[in-house]
Design a protein around this motif. Structure first.
Motif, PDB file in Angstrom:
ATOM      1  N   SER A  38       3.257  10.662   0.202  1.00 24.52           N
ATOM      2  CA  SER A  38       4.589  10.526  -0.379  1.00 24.52           C
ATOM      3  C   SER A  38       4.562  10.385  -1.889  1.00 24.52           C
ATOM      4  O   SER A  38       3.558  10.029  -2.477  1.00 24.52           O
ATOM      5  CB  SER A  38       5.284   9.302   0.235  1.00 24.52           C
ATOM      6  OG  SER A  38       6.514   9.051  -0.393  1.00 24.52           O
TER       7      SER A  38
ATOM      8  N   LYS B 230       3.147  -2.201   3.301  1.00 26.17           N
ATOM      9  CA  LYS B 230       2.566  -0.879   3.521  1.00 26.17           C
ATOM     10  C   LYS B 230       3.667   0.146   3.752  1.00 26.17           C
ATOM     11  O   LYS B 230       4.499  -0.013   4.639  1.00 26.17           O
ATOM     12  CB  LYS B 230       1.634  -0.919   4.731  1.00 26.17           C
ATOM     13  CG  LYS B 230       0.901   0.388   4.993  1.00 26.17           C
ATOM     14  CD  LYS B 230      -0.019   0.246   6.200  1.00 26.17           C
ATOM     15  CE  LYS B 230      -0.750   1.558   6.493  1.00 26.17           C
ATOM     16  NZ  LYS B 230      -1.637   1.425   7.676  1.00 26.17           N
ATOM     17  N   VAL B 231       3.675   1.206   2.941  1.00 27.21           N
ATOM     18  CA  VAL B 231       4.664   2.274   3.067  1.00 27.21           C
ATOM     19  C   VAL B 231       4.178   3.294   4.094  1.00 27.21           C
ATOM     20  O   VAL B 231       3.016   3.707   4.080  1.00 27.21           O
ATOM     21  CB  VAL B 231       4.901   2.972   1.717  1.00 27.21           C
ATOM     22  CG1 VAL B 231       5.848   4.165   1.870  1.00 27.21           C
ATOM     23  CG2 VAL B 231       5.454   1.982   0.688  1.00 27.21           C
TER      24      VAL B 231
ATOM     25  N   ASN C  28       7.274   5.999  -2.042  1.00 31.29           N
ATOM     26  CA  ASN C  28       6.501   4.953  -2.709  1.00 31.29           C
ATOM     27  C   ASN C  28       7.305   4.339  -3.852  1.00 31.29           C
ATOM     28  O   ASN C  28       7.335   3.117  -4.029  1.00 31.29           O
ATOM     29  CB  ASN C  28       5.184   5.514  -3.247  1.00 31.29           C
ATOM     30  CG  ASN C  28       4.229   5.930  -2.127  1.00 31.29           C
ATOM     31  OD1 ASN C  28       4.250   5.375  -1.038  1.00 31.29           O
ATOM     32  ND2 ASN C  28       3.395   6.919  -2.406  1.00 31.29           N
TER      33      ASN C  28
ATOM     34  N   GLN D 114       0.847  -1.196   0.000  1.00 35.08           N
ATOM     35  CA  GLN D 114       0.000   0.000   0.000  1.00 35.08           C
ATOM     36  C   GLN D 114       0.882   1.245   0.000  1.00 35.08           C
ATOM     37  O   GLN D 114       1.791   1.367   0.820  1.00 35.08           O
ATOM     38  CB  GLN D 114      -0.905   0.021   1.240  1.00 35.08           C
ATOM     39  CG  GLN D 114      -1.862   1.199   1.297  1.00 35.08           C
ATOM     40  CD  GLN D 114      -2.720   1.175   2.559  1.00 35.08           C
ATOM     41  OE1 GLN D 114      -3.041   0.116   3.085  1.00 35.08           O
ATOM     42  NE2 GLN D 114      -3.083   2.340   3.056  1.00 35.08           N
ATOM     43  N   ASN D 115       0.638   2.155  -0.927  1.00 31.51           N
ATOM     44  CA  ASN D 115       1.380   3.407  -0.959  1.00 31.51           C
ATOM     45  C   ASN D 115       0.949   4.333   0.167  1.00 31.51           C
ATOM     46  O   ASN D 115      -0.178   4.227   0.670  1.00 31.51           O
ATOM     47  CB  ASN D 115       1.175   4.126  -2.292  1.00 31.51           C
ATOM     48  CG  ASN D 115       1.933   3.480  -3.431  1.00 31.51           C
ATOM     49  OD1 ASN D 115       2.887   2.723  -3.218  1.00 31.51           O
ATOM     50  ND2 ASN D 115       1.528   3.762  -4.649  1.00 31.51           N
ATOM     51  N   ASP D 116       1.837   5.242   0.541  1.00 30.69           N
ATOM     52  CA  ASP D 116       1.491   6.308   1.483  1.00 30.69           C
ATOM     53  C   ASP D 116       1.057   7.513   0.666  1.00 30.69           C
ATOM     54  O   ASP D 116       1.835   8.037  -0.140  1.00 30.69           O
ATOM     55  CB  ASP D 116       2.707   6.646   2.360  1.00 30.69           C
ATOM     56  CG  ASP D 116       2.365   7.591   3.509  1.00 30.69           C
ATOM     57  OD1 ASP D 116       1.642   8.569   3.270  1.00 30.69           O
ATOM     58  OD2 ASP D 116       2.819   7.340   4.641  1.00 30.69           O
ATOM     59  N   LYS D 117      -0.156   7.974   0.865  1.00 27.82           N
ATOM     60  CA  LYS D 117      -0.703   9.066   0.060  1.00 27.82           C
ATOM     61  C   LYS D 117       0.036  10.387   0.277  1.00 27.82           C
ATOM     62  O   LYS D 117      -0.118  11.325  -0.503  1.00 27.82           O
ATOM     63  CB  LYS D 117      -2.194   9.250   0.339  1.00 27.82           C
ATOM     64  CG  LYS D 117      -2.530   9.677   1.758  1.00 27.82           C
ATOM     65  CD  LYS D 117      -4.030   9.798   1.960  1.00 27.82           C
ATOM     66  CE  LYS D 117      -4.369  10.232   3.385  1.00 27.82           C
ATOM     67  NZ  LYS D 117      -5.835  10.352   3.591  1.00 27.82           N
TER      68      LYS D 117
ATOM     69  N   LYS E 293       9.370   0.326  -4.382  1.00 31.51           N
ATOM     70  CA  LYS E 293       9.322  -0.518  -5.589  1.00 31.51           C
ATOM     71  C   LYS E 293      10.725  -0.817  -6.096  1.00 31.51           C
ATOM     72  O   LYS E 293      11.021  -1.952  -6.487  1.00 31.51           O
ATOM     73  CB  LYS E 293       8.478   0.168  -6.666  1.00 31.51           C
ATOM     74  CG  LYS E 293       6.996   0.248  -6.336  1.00 31.51           C
ATOM     75  CD  LYS E 293       6.222   0.933  -7.443  1.00 31.51           C
ATOM     76  CE  LYS E 293       4.723   0.902  -7.174  1.00 31.51           C
ATOM     77  NZ  LYS E 293       4.342   1.688  -5.985  1.00 31.51           N
TER      78      LYS E 293
END
Length: 225
Positions: A95, A110-111, A99, A90-93, A103
């Motif tokens: 960032s 989860k980031v 993110n 899950q990306n951190d919104k 990758k």
């Protein structure tokens, strides 16, 4: 002149420097009014709603920006850019840079970035992977998470910040964080004062050859990922 402000603990020394400087009151007021998370400041600067800000390093590489050798950097560890172990990706919104970094490092989970990440790390560091630590193991280089960029009034910003780096070359020369400010951030972020002071030892702001080399490697890896 309108500055944007990342409202994270890692920029406390810069915010204190600006607060104590002889800036006009309207500029100081704009800094407080335009505070936000990195991803939002990226958009605000891109859309010219602010003149300058420390934005995600990946965003700062766009040709439209003029950059200073000031940013948020760390070497070997950072404590506030994490991937949670055994979690769903899950990306951190908040960032952009982190993110993409997850990758590149092939870290699935989860980031978490910023103060919430620091809080999680200090509560139980064994649950998290420090992305800066993995990056260093892979490259033997520090990492530049964010950089000061401008779309307008760049020379004014350069003049305002010219003495900041001189005062923040290493941890031993950092300006002291006033007790009342430490107490405020400790209470609002639910992080012990000792953990805040320890965390700031990992953060530095001067961008040099190694940091620029790391950014070049990072952006090249994004192109081929």
């Amino acid at each position: 002149m309108i500055f944007g402000k990342i409202n994270y603990i890692n920029l406390l020394p810069l915010h204190l420097y600006l607060k104590s400087s002889k800036l006009p009151s309207y500029i100081k007021a704009s800094i407080e009014y335009k505070k936000n998370v990195p991803a939002k400041l990226n958009k605000m600067l891109n859309n010219k709603k602010i003149d300058s800000a420390i934005i995600s390093s990946i965003e700062s590489t766009k040709k439209k920006y003029k950059n200073l050798n000031i940013g948020i950097c760390a070497n070997k560890k950072v404590l506030s850019v994490l991937v949670e172990k055994n979690s769903v990706a899950q990306n951190d919104k908040e960032s952009a840079t982190s993110n993409a970094l997850a990758k590149i490092l092939n870290l699935n989970g989860k980031v978490l970035i910023g103060d919430k990440a620091l809080k999680a790390y200090t509560n139980d560091k064994n649950k998290y992977i420090d992305m800066c630590e993995i990056w260093y193991k892979n490259t033997n280089l520090p990492f530049m998470f964010a950089r000061f960029s401008s779309v307008k009034n760049h020379n004014k910003a350069k003049k305002i910040l010219k003495n900041f780096i001189k005062k923040n070359i290493n941890a031993n020369q950092r300006q002291k964080i006033p007790k009342y400010i430490l107490e405020y951030f400790s209470n609002t972020r639910k992080i012990a004062q000792k953990d805040i002071k320890n965390y700031l030892k990992y953060i530095y702001y001067k961008i040099g050859k190694k940091e620029r080399k790391a950014l070049k490697i990072y952006t090249n890896k994004i192109l081929y990922k």
